[in-house]
Design an enzyme around this catalytic site. Structure first.
Site, short mmCIF file in Angstrom:
data_model
loop_
_atom_site.label_atom_id
_atom_site.label_comp_id
_atom_site.label_asym_id
_atom_site.label_seq_id
_atom_site.Cartn_x
_atom_site.Cartn_y
_atom_site.Cartn_z
N SER A 282 -10.07 -0.32 6.94
CA SER A 282 -9.49 -0.13 5.61
C SER A 282 -8.75 -1.33 5.04
O SER A 282 -8.30 -1.30 3.90
CB SER A 282 -8.57 1.09 5.60
N LYS B 107 0.84 -1.20 0.00
CA LYS B 107 0.00 0.00 0.00
C LYS B 107 0.87 1.24 0.00
O LYS B 107 1.91 1.29 0.70
CB LYS B 107 -0.93 -0.02 1.22
N SER C 137 -9.59 2.11 2.66
CA SER C 137 -8.71 2.84 1.77
C SER C 137 -7.69 1.94 1.05
O SER C 137 -7.02 2.37 0.11
CB SER C 137 -7.94 3.90 2.57
#
Length: 481
Positions: free
Chosen positions: A174, A75, A150
Site C-alpha cells: 500500500s 495518511k 491504500s
C-alpha cells in the site's frame, strides 16, 4: 505562485538557513497548490490554521536539520492529536485523537509541518482508494485513473508535488503500489524498523509505516527521522538506527542482484517488462551480476494475504462496536441491535467483506485448516527469501503487473483489489524492506515502477542501488534538480 516546493530538499535547506525562504512561505505555497488541485481529492482533512501557526513559530528558530520547516502530509490512519483521523471511514468520520503516533512525534521533533491527512482506502483495505467514504482520489498523471492504494492520497499529494513528503502505511503493497502508479519513491521498511504505535491496525503482522518522497535521497533522509526503537510498540526492533544515506553515491559494480522468475512471468504486462529489461541492461553494463531465481510460494501470495490479512482485520476491527468511540447507531432497542446496526452502517462494503471472510477463517476448525496453514506457508516463503540473500545483495522486479487502471475498472471484482498487489505482498509476508522507484513511462505517459527488496534491516543497500538507477535513468521528478 512561488515555486520553492519545486526545489530539492538540500536547496530548500540552504534557503531556509539563510532566511531567503521561511517555513511560512513553504506552508502558504503548499496550501495554494492543494487549493489549485482540489479535484485530485488527495486530502480528507487540512490543518491550515495550525500549520500556519507552527510555521510562524519556527521563523525565529535556528534551522538545525534537513527536515526543518518542510511541509508533510500524513495518511489518515496515523493518529494525530487534536486533528481528525478518519481512516477514510464513516465509522471514524468525527474521531479526534488525544495523542500523537510515535512517527508524528518524531516529525514534530524535526520541526516538520503537518499540512493535513490524506485520503485512502477505508481502513487501508483496497488498492485504488475507491473504497474511501470520502470519494476516490485521482491519479495526478491522468485524472481518469486511480492513484493506487491504500495510500493513494499520500501518493497523489507527492506525485502532484503538493508537498515534498508524505507518510503511508503498507500492509500488502500500500506504499509501493501507489508510488509506482504516481511516479514517486515509496519505502516499506523492515517490519519493526518504524514504530506502529498510533497506526490504526489493519493486519498487525503485516502493517508498516513508511516514507513517500520525490526522490531517493529525500526518502532516506525521512526514514532516518522515522526509524528507531519504541517501547510503546512491542514489535519494534532494538537494533541501532543507521544513516540510510550513507551508501548513496557509492560504487555499485560489486553488487549481485536476483530477479524471481515469477516477477517476470505472463502475469506482468509487456509495457512493464520492457522498462524492467532496460534497467537490467543498465545493471549488466555496470558489471552487476543479474540472475533469475526461483522463490517458493510467490504464486500463493494473494491467497496467503486474503487469509492472514482478513483474519487479523476481523480481530482488529472488532473494537468498533458503537460503545467506546466512533460512529454509533441512534436509539438501538438492545445491545445486539447496537452492535449490528453500528457495524452495518459504519463500515463500507470492502471492509465488511474482509471482516466476514476473516471471521469465517478464524472460526472453529477453520483456524487450523486455513489460518495456521497459511502461517506455515508464509514461514517457508520467508525462509526462501532469506536463503536467496545468502547469495545476492538485492532482489528486484516490477512493483506492479500493469500501470494505473481506470476508475471503476475493478469495483465489481473483489478479487482484483488483491491481485493488484500480487508482486508486493511477498515483501510484507517476509517482513522485508522493499521500495518502489520510478523507472520510466508507458506510451500513455503513465509511470512504471520497479521494486527493490533487501534482507531485513538492509535498507541502505536499497538506497544505494536506487540512487544509482535514478541518476542513470534521469527520470524527471519534482525536486530532482
Amino acid at each position: 505562485m512561488s515555486k520553492y516546493l519545486d526545489l530539492s530538499l538540500t536547496k530548500l535547506h540552504e534557503l531556509l538557513k539563510t532566511k531567503q525562504v521561511t517555513p511560512l512561505m513553504l506552508v502558504e505555497e503548499a496550501f495554494s497548490r492543494i487549493e489549485a488541485s482540489k479535484e485530485l481529492n488527495a486530502f480528507i482533512t487540512l490543518d491550515k490554521d495550525k500549520a500556519l501557526e507552527v510555521a510562524s513559530s519556527l521563523e525565529s528558530m535556528e534551522v538545525d536539520n534537513l527536515l526543518f520547516g518542510i511541509p508533510i502530509a500524513i495518511k489518515d490512519n496515523i493518529v494525530t492529536s487534536n486533528l481528525r483521523t478518519t481512516c477514510a471511514s464513516k465509522m471514524l468520520e468525527n474521531f479526534i485523537p488525544i495523542y500523537d503516533a510515535t512517527v508524528i512525534k518524531k516529525l514534530k521533533d524535526r520541526h516538520m509541518i503537518i499540512i493535513g491527512k490524506t485520503n485512502m482506502d477505508e481502513f487501508a483495505m483496497g488498492s485504488t482508494t475507491e473504497s474511501s467514504y470520502f470519494k476516490p482520489t485521482l491519479n495526478p498523471y491522468d485524472k481518469t485513473r486511480v492513484p493506487g492504494g491504500s495510500s493513494g492520497g499520500s501518493a497523489a499529494a507527492v506525485g502532484a508535488n503538493l508537498v515534498p513528503f508524505a507518510l503511508g502505511s503498507d500492509t500488502g503493497g500500500s506504499i509501493r503500489q501507489p508510488a509506482a502508479y504516481c511516479g514517486l519513491v515509496g519505502m516499506k521498511p523492515t517490519y519493526g524498523r518504524v514504530s506502529r504505535y498510533g497506526l490504526v491496525a489493519f493486519a498487525s503482522s503485516l502493517d508498516q509505516i513508511g516514507p513517500m518522497s520525490r526522490n531517493v535521497y529525500e526518502n532516506a533522509v525521512l526514514l532516518n527521522a522515522l526509524a528507531g526503537r519504541d517501547t510503546k510498540d512491542l514489535t519494534s526492533s532494538s537494533l541501532e538506527v543507521e544513516d540510510y544515506t550513507r551508501l548513496i553515491g557509492t560504487d555499485v559494480s560489486h553488487l549481485k542482484v536476483a530477479i524471481p522468475k515469477y516477477f517476470m512471468s505472463d502475469i506482468v504486462s509487456s509495457e512493464v517488462k520492457e522498462q524492467i529489461n532496460k534497467v537490467i541492461d543498465i545493471l549488466k553494463n555496470e558489471g552487476i551480476v543479474v540472475d533469475y531465481i526461483d522463490l517458493l510460494h510467490l504464486n500463493k501470495a494473494v491467497t496467503l494475504y486474503q487469509i492472514i490479512a482478513s483474519g487479523e482485520a476481523s480481530s482488529n476491527l472488532a473494537r468498533f462496536d458503537g460503545i467506546r468511540y466512533g460512529y454509533s447507531t441512534l436509539n438501538p432497542t438492545d445491545l445486539d441491535e447496537l452492535y449490528t446496526s453500528t457495524r452495518s452502517s459504519g463500515f463500507g462494503p470492502e471492509v465488511k467483506r474482509r471482516i466476514m471472510v476473516g471471521s469465517y477463517i478464524l472460526s472453529g476448525d477453520n483456524a487450523t485448516t486455513y489460518y495456521n496453514k497459511a502461517l506455515a506457508i508464509r514461514s517457508e516463503m520467508t525462509s526462501s527469501f532469506k536463503e536467496a540473500f545468502k547469495n545476492y545483495d538485492l532482489i528486484i522486479g516490477p512493483t506492479t503487473t500493469t500501470t494505473a487502471g481506470h476508475l471503476n475498472e475493478g469495483i465489481t471484482d473483489p478479487l482484483k483489489t488483491f491481485l493488484d498487489d500480487v508482486l508486493a505482498i511477498p515483501v510484507n509476508m517476509a517482513g522485508l524492506p522493499g521500495m518502489n522507484i520510478p523507472i520510466g513511462f508507458n506510451q500513455d505517459h503513465l509511470p512504471v515502477g520497479m521494486q527493490l527488496i533487501a534482507n531485513s534491516y538492509e535498507e541502505a543497500k536499497i538506497y544505494q542501488l536506487a540512487s544509482f538507477l535514478e541518476k542513470k535513468l534521469n527520470i524527471i521528478t519534482p525536486g530532482g534538480e
